[in-house]
Design a protein around this motif. Structure first.
Motif, mmCIF file in Angstrom:
data_model
loop_
_atom_site.group_PDB
_atom_site.id
_atom_site.type_symbol
_atom_site.label_atom_id
_atom_site.label_comp_id
_atom_site.label_asym_id
_atom_site.label_seq_id
_atom_site.Cartn_x
_atom_site.Cartn_y
_atom_site.Cartn_z
ATOM 1 N N LEU A 140 0.843 -1.192 0.000
ATOM 2 C CA LEU A 140 0.000 0.000 0.000
ATOM 3 C C LEU A 140 0.876 1.238 0.000
ATOM 4 O O LEU A 140 1.745 1.391 0.862
ATOM 5 C CB LEU A 140 -0.912 -0.009 1.225
ATOM 6 N N ASP B 291 0.669 5.462 -0.168
ATOM 7 C CA ASP B 291 -0.149 6.669 -0.087
ATOM 8 C C ASP B 291 0.761 7.844 0.290
ATOM 9 O O ASP B 291 1.011 8.092 1.473
ATOM 10 C CB ASP B 291 -1.252 6.491 0.954
ATOM 11 N N LYS C 30 -0.445 10.448 2.951
ATOM 12 C CA LYS C 30 -0.469 10.007 4.347
ATOM 13 C C LYS C 30 0.861 9.404 4.783
ATOM 14 O O LYS C 30 0.953 8.857 5.885
ATOM 15 C CB LYS C 30 -1.584 8.974 4.539
ATOM 16 N N GLU D 62 2.209 6.707 3.782
ATOM 17 C CA GLU D 62 2.044 5.271 3.972
ATOM 18 C C GLU D 62 2.818 4.524 2.891
ATOM 19 O O GLU D 62 2.694 4.821 1.704
ATOM 20 C CB GLU D 62 0.570 4.876 3.900
ATOM 21 N N SER E 223 0.812 -5.569 3.443
ATOM 22 C CA SER E 223 -0.316 -6.124 4.199
ATOM 23 C C SER E 223 -0.735 -7.432 3.543
ATOM 24 O O SER E 223 -0.579 -7.607 2.329
ATOM 25 C CB SER E 223 -1.487 -5.137 4.236
ATOM 26 N N LEU F 90 -8.488 -5.818 4.304
ATOM 27 C CA LEU F 90 -7.713 -4.604 4.551
ATOM 28 C C LEU F 90 -8.674 -3.424 4.619
ATOM 29 O O LEU F 90 -9.470 -3.216 3.700
ATOM 30 C CB LEU F 90 -6.694 -4.388 3.428
ATOM 31 N N ARG F 91 -8.612 -2.658 5.695
ATOM 32 C CA ARG F 91 -9.445 -1.459 5.842
ATOM 33 C C ARG F 91 -8.525 -0.242 5.835
ATOM 34 O O ARG F 91 -7.580 -0.162 6.627
ATOM 35 C CB ARG F 91 -10.247 -1.505 7.142
ATOM 36 N N TYR F 92 -8.829 0.700 4.927
ATOM 37 C CA TYR F 92 -7.981 1.881 4.815
ATOM 38 C C TYR F 92 -8.767 3.034 4.207
ATOM 39 O O TYR F 92 -9.381 2.890 3.141
ATOM 40 C CB TYR F 92 -6.751 1.573 3.954
ATOM 41 N N ARG F 93 -8.806 4.146 4.885
ATOM 42 C CA ARG F 93 -9.418 5.401 4.421
ATOM 43 C C ARG F 93 -10.862 5.215 3.946
ATOM 44 O O ARG F 93 -11.271 5.727 2.909
ATOM 45 C CB ARG F 93 -8.565 6.045 3.324
ATOM 46 N N THR G 243 -12.760 -0.987 2.204
ATOM 47 C CA THR G 243 -12.476 -2.328 2.702
ATOM 48 C C THR G 243 -12.184 -3.231 1.512
ATOM 49 O O THR G 243 -12.980 -3.303 0.564
ATOM 50 C CB THR G 243 -13.662 -2.886 3.505
#
Length: 384
Positions: A304, A306, A309, A311, A315, A323-326, A329
């Protein structure tokens, strides 16, 4: 003034309205369940539950007549009735705490689902080959006609025309360089075949390339099939034609043209949802039980990225471990191409916790209400 408001407010608190809404909901569930055999789950949801009305189309015409309330109207009336009944009848007291919690959970569940359906609940898929990086997912059901300005040094400018605006004779003005799109022909679903397979040279078709033509097909509603539209599109600038092309979602090959000294591409493809971050597939694994072809587990190790952010991490996505992000899902949904392509289901629903909270409130309310009644009953038995 108060009596006038009460007169208008009273029907909303009626128990008859509650029973009527529940009866309508039962009818919707019954006929929707029966019809999903013919039109599929997704179309049944949109037609019966994510609609204001059910419509009857007069044979041989496009005229539609509403004949029954859809899920949005039934759900909204039921929600309004529940809130109005609380305001008019229920008084805040400890004895009513269980009922208040139970109904609050039900209200939260209805509001959360309605909000998610209308505003934010978008599902799509991201297909990634080994080593491939993407910053977008694609719709499972909808397509778009994309006009892409590739002249930018850093990024392309994409103008997306939704399929709802694609029909024969449609004229769409673009917000760049006085360009206009004219839809000369449009097939909601088409099959790509060889020109030699046509019954005759005059059989209606769209030439997609030297080796394929698109012929119109009936729309499909099967779960394992997807409609593949095709169209003939003309581009005009200041009313002067630049060119005409035939495009097909089943063969999403961008076609290039020039206008106002810029380079453009046009393509008919599944609708894209761009993300403010990128995902790269590092490795896909498909584990099987020893000595069989039965899947034991399949997982995707992704990277991932970003920049906004800061990042940049890896993962592992596998079954029951998304995966949960911003607000997105990513679920492991499947694989393809001899285990070299992963398919991730992408859901955007920031209110995903609402059903859990609602169910917790309902359970807590029931336990509290029945517990108080049980305590009162036991207390009376002891005194007696």
């Amino acid at each position: 003034m108060t009596s006038e408001l009460s007169r208008w407010f009273k029907p909303l608190t009626s128990l008859k309205l509650t029973i009527c809404c529940l009866a309508c909901a039962m009818v919707l569930v019954f006929i929707g369940t029966l019809d999903q055999v013919h039109i599929g789950v997704y179309e049944a949801e949109n037609r019966y539950f994510k609609s204001l009305f059910l419509f009857f189309t007069l044979p041989g015409t496009q005229f539609r007549i509403p004949w029954f309330p859809g899920g949005y109207i039934v759900g909204t009336l039921l929600l309004t009735n529940l809130i109005a009944a609380h305001v008019a009848r229920f008084k805040l007291s400890w004895k009513k705490a269980g009922i208040l919690l139970l109904h609050s959970g039900l209200i939260l569940l209805l509001v959360g689902q309605l909000f998610a359906d209308i505003f934010i609940d978008l599902e799509s898929q991201m297909r990634l080959d080994q080593g491939q990086t993407k910053n977008y997912s694609e719709s499972l059901y909808h397509d778009e006609l994309a006009i892409i300005d590739t002249s930018g040094a850093d990024a392309d400018q994409v103008i997306s025309l939704p399929e709802s605006r694609l029909y024969r004779g449609s004229r769409i003005e673009l917000p760049v360089d006085s360009l206009e799109v004219v839809i000369q022909e449009y097939y909601p679903n088409a099959a790509l075949v060889s020109p030699t397979q046509l019954p005759s040279p005059s059989y209606p078709h769209l030439p997609i390339g030297p080796m394929a033509v698109a012929v119109q097909m009936e729309k499909t509603y099967k779960e394992n099939e997807r409609n593949q539209p095709a169209a003939t599109v003309s581009i005009l600038q200041n009313g002067n034609p630049i060119g005409s092309w035939s495009v097909a979602a089943g063969f999403p090959r961008p076609l290039s043209f020039q206008a106002a000294g810029k380079n453009f591409q046009i393509v008919l493809r599944p609708k894209r949802f761009y993300k403010p971050f990128a995902i790269q597939l590092l490795q896909f694994r498909h584990d099987r039980y020893a000595g069989t072809d039965i899947a034991k587990n399949f997982s995707s190790r992704i990277k991932l990225t970003d920049p906004a952010k800061h990042e940049d991490r890896e993962s592992l996505i596998f079954m029951n471990n998304p995966l949960r992000y911003r607000g997105y899902t990513f679920f492991q949904a499947g694989f393809d191409n001899d285990d070299t392509t992963t398919i991730l289901q992408v859901a955007q629903n920031p209110s995903w916790l609402v059903p859990y909270i609602s169910c917790a409130l309902i359970v807590l309310g029931m336990l509290l209400q029945f517990g108080m009644h049980l305590f009162s009953f036991v207390k009376r038995r002891v005194i007696a």
